[in-house]
Each structure stands twice: as structure tokens, then as C-alpha cells.
Motif scaffolding. Structure first.
Motif, PDB file in Angstrom:
ATOM      1  N   THR A  12      -3.848   5.264  -1.405  1.00  0.00           N
ATOM      2  CA  THR A  12      -3.354   5.555  -0.406  1.00  0.00           C
ATOM      3  C   THR A  12      -4.311   5.069   0.712  1.00  0.00           C
ATOM      4  O   THR A  12      -4.456   5.134   2.043  1.00  0.00           O
ATOM      5  CB  THR A  12      -4.227   7.634  -0.036  1.00  0.00           C
ATOM      6  OG1 THR A  12      -3.906   8.265  -1.083  1.00  0.00           O
ATOM      7  CG2 THR A  12      -4.875   7.849   1.068  1.00  0.00           C
ATOM      8  N   ARG A  13      -5.215   4.251   0.424  1.00  0.00           N
ATOM      9  CA  ARG A  13      -6.061   3.498   1.110  1.00  0.00           C
ATOM     10  C   ARG A  13      -5.212   2.163   1.841  1.00  0.00           C
ATOM     11  O   ARG A  13      -5.539   2.126   2.683  1.00  0.00           O
ATOM     12  CB  ARG A  13      -7.540   2.415   0.589  1.00  0.00           C
ATOM     13  CG  ARG A  13      -8.570   3.591  -0.389  1.00  0.00           C
ATOM     14  CD  ARG A  13      -9.793   2.662  -0.312  1.00  0.00           C
ATOM     15  NE  ARG A  13      -9.016   2.269  -1.691  1.00  0.00           N
ATOM     16  CZ  ARG A  13      -9.850   2.386  -2.697  1.00  0.00           C
ATOM     17  NH1 ARG A  13      -9.863   3.578  -3.022  1.00  0.00           N
ATOM     18  NH2 ARG A  13      -9.301   2.131  -4.128  1.00  0.00           N
ATOM     19  N   CYS A  14      -4.393   1.559   1.192  1.00  0.00           N
ATOM     20  CA  CYS A  14      -3.492   0.726   1.482  1.00  0.00           C
ATOM     21  C   CYS A  14      -2.394   1.207   2.157  1.00  0.00           C
ATOM     22  O   CYS A  14      -1.645   0.443   3.274  1.00  0.00           O
ATOM     23  CB  CYS A  14      -2.570   0.189  -0.050  1.00  0.00           C
ATOM     24  SG  CYS A  14      -3.999  -0.493  -0.845  1.00  0.00           S
ATOM     25  N   LEU A  15      -1.846   2.557   1.991  1.00  0.00           N
ATOM     26  CA  LEU A  15      -0.662   2.909   2.873  1.00  0.00           C
ATOM     27  C   LEU A  15      -1.298   4.372   4.269  1.00  0.00           C
ATOM     28  O   LEU A  15      -0.470   4.527   4.792  1.00  0.00           O
ATOM     29  CB  LEU A  15       0.319   3.970   2.066  1.00  0.00           C
ATOM     30  CG  LEU A  15       0.918   3.591   0.418  1.00  0.00           C
ATOM     31  CD1 LEU A  15       1.652   4.234  -0.333  1.00  0.00           C
ATOM     32  CD2 LEU A  15       1.518   1.895   1.435  1.00  0.00           C
ATOM     33  N   GLY A  16      -2.166   4.414   3.790  1.00  0.00           N
ATOM     34  CA  GLY A  16      -3.300   4.772   5.287  1.00  0.00           C
ATOM     35  C   GLY A  16      -2.560   6.677   5.168  1.00  0.00           C
ATOM     36  O   GLY A  16      -2.950   7.362   5.939  1.00  0.00           O
ATOM     37  N   SER A  17      -1.858   7.650   3.817  1.00  0.00           N
ATOM     38  CA  SER A  17      -1.143   8.532   3.818  1.00  0.00           C
ATOM     39  C   SER A  17      -1.556   8.782   2.767  1.00  0.00           C
ATOM     40  O   SER A  17      -0.837   8.847   1.620  1.00  0.00           O
ATOM     41  CB  SER A  17      -0.033   8.563   4.653  1.00  0.00           C
ATOM     42  OG  SER A  17       0.502  10.578   4.372  1.00  0.00           O
ATOM     43  N   SER A  18      -2.415  10.399   2.476  1.00  0.00           N
ATOM     44  CA  SER A  18      -2.228  10.286   0.835  1.00  0.00           C
ATOM     45  C   SER A  18      -1.350  11.125   0.592  1.00  0.00           C
ATOM     46  O   SER A  18      -0.675  10.406  -0.595  1.00  0.00           O
ATOM     47  CB  SER A  18      -3.529  11.560   0.916  1.00  0.00           C
ATOM     48  OG  SER A  18      -3.378  11.752  -0.185  1.00  0.00           O
ATOM     49  N   ASP A  19      -0.185  12.338   1.097  1.00  0.00           N
ATOM     50  CA  ASP A  19       0.869  12.815   1.033  1.00  0.00           C
ATOM     51  C   ASP A  19       2.332  10.531   0.575  1.00  0.00           C
ATOM     52  O   ASP A  19       3.122  11.343  -0.130  1.00  0.00           O
ATOM     53  CB  ASP A  19       1.603  13.149   2.488  1.00  0.00           C
ATOM     54  CG  ASP A  19       0.810  14.642   2.517  1.00  0.00           C
ATOM     55  OD1 ASP A  19       0.324  14.725   2.006  1.00  0.00           O
ATOM     56  OD2 ASP A  19       0.764  15.422   3.378  1.00  0.00           O
TER      57      ASP A  19
END
Length: 183
Positions: free
Chosen positions: A25-32
Motif C-alpha cells: 500500500t505504501r508503494c502503490l498508494g492504494s490499499s485495494d
């Protein structure tokens, strides 16, 4: 030990799913999006070969999930977003409908009939001036007449065509037509 890599990776996902999801999530910016990528990486675990040993299953899963996310974003670039779809759907259809096409064909046929009723030189002068856009001086020299005769032929041709087609003649140059007095 035929499926040791697959087994090790499945156990790692089961043991540290939340930790991997937070890191992604930190790398991609979205939890989903991170969870979708991690799920896809988990589905690929069964295809992992035992030919090369995996020293860090957590890092392997993390890299696999990042690659899955990268591939997904790359394929999504080729898809239209909702704003682009809405813009396409708002484009008006400027094509004429069948009734307009039929009406235009009828008008063209009537115009051709009215044009055919003109004397040959007058018709040729009209076509040269209005359809071929030839200057009046050139028309005059082509037909061996003077420019004033070209203007006269054009005026009479326009009056005839407007009467036959039920249209008004619009003058661009020259004096206004004289009004007939009712005296």
C-alpha cells in the motif's frame, strides 16, 4: 521436495499477509490495489519452479506483487476512463438522417433540371463562375464576350434558378434591385 518454493511462498503469504499488504500500500498508494496485486501474486505461487531456490519468500512475493501492479497499470493505460467514455458519448452525430439525404437529393435533381432549362451559354457561364470559381474576366475571354455580358448572364441565370427552386436571390455586389412601384 518438488514443490518447496510453492509451499514456502504460500506459508509466507498466510503468515504475513497484512504486513505485505501494508508495505505494498505504501508503494502503490492504494490499499485495494495493493491487496489485488498481492492476491494475484498468491495465485501465481503455484507456477513457481523449484529450479532456483528462493532465499527470501517475503521479498519474492513483494516483487511479484509489484510486477503484477505494474502490468495492471500498463494494461489500464490502454483502457478509457469514465471521463473519456463520457466525452465520446457526448459527441453529436452530425450525419444527415435519411429524410435529409432524400430531401437533398430531390433538391439537387430540381437544381439540375432548372440548370438544364437555361440557354447553353448562360448555363456554361453560371457553371464556370459558381461551380468552377473562374474569374469573370477569364469567363469572358473563354466565351468571346465582355465582362458585362458575363454579369448579365449570371444575373438572369440566378433569377431563373431562384424562381424555379423557390429561393431568394442574394446579391453580394452591385446595386440593390429596383422595387416595382404600384403606381
Amino acid at each position: 521436495m518438488s514443490d518447496s518454493n510453492s509451499k514456502s511462498l504460500r506459508e509466507t503469504v498466510a503468515a504475513d499477509y497484512e504486513g505485505l499488504a501494508k508495505r505494498l500500500t505504501r508503494c502503490l498508494g492504494s490499499s485495494d490495489f495493493a491487496r489485488e496485486a498481492l492476491h494475484e501474486a498468491f495465485l501465481r505461487v503455484d507456477r513457481v519452479s523449484d529450479a532456483v531456490p528462493i532465499h527470501s519468500p517475503v521479498d519474492y512475493l513483494f516483487r511479484t506483487a509489484l510486477n503484477v501492479a505494474k502490468d495492471r497499470r500498463k494494461s489500464d493505460r490502454h483502457l478509457l476512463n469514465s471521463a473519456e467514455i463520457a466525452a465520446i458519448m457526448d459527441v453529436p452525430d452530425d450525419r444527415p438522417d435519411p429524410a435529409m439525404v432524400t430531401e437533398a437529393r430531390i433538391e439537387l435533381t430540381e437544381f439540375q433540371k432548372a440548370l438544364a432549362e437555361l440557354p447553353a451559354r448562360r448555363r456554361d457561364v453560371f457553371v464556370a463562375a459558381h461551380l468552377d470559381h473562374i474569374p469573370h474576366r477569364e469567363i469572358a475571354s473563354r466565351f468571346g464576350i465582355n465582362v458585362r455580358t458575363v454579369d448579365f448572364d449570371l444575373q438572369h441565370a440566378m433569377e431563373h434558378l431562384s424562381r424555379r427552386l423557390g429561393r431568394s436571390v442574394l446579391r453580394r455586389l452591385g446595386p440593390r434591385p429596383k422595387r416595382k412601384s404600384s403606381d
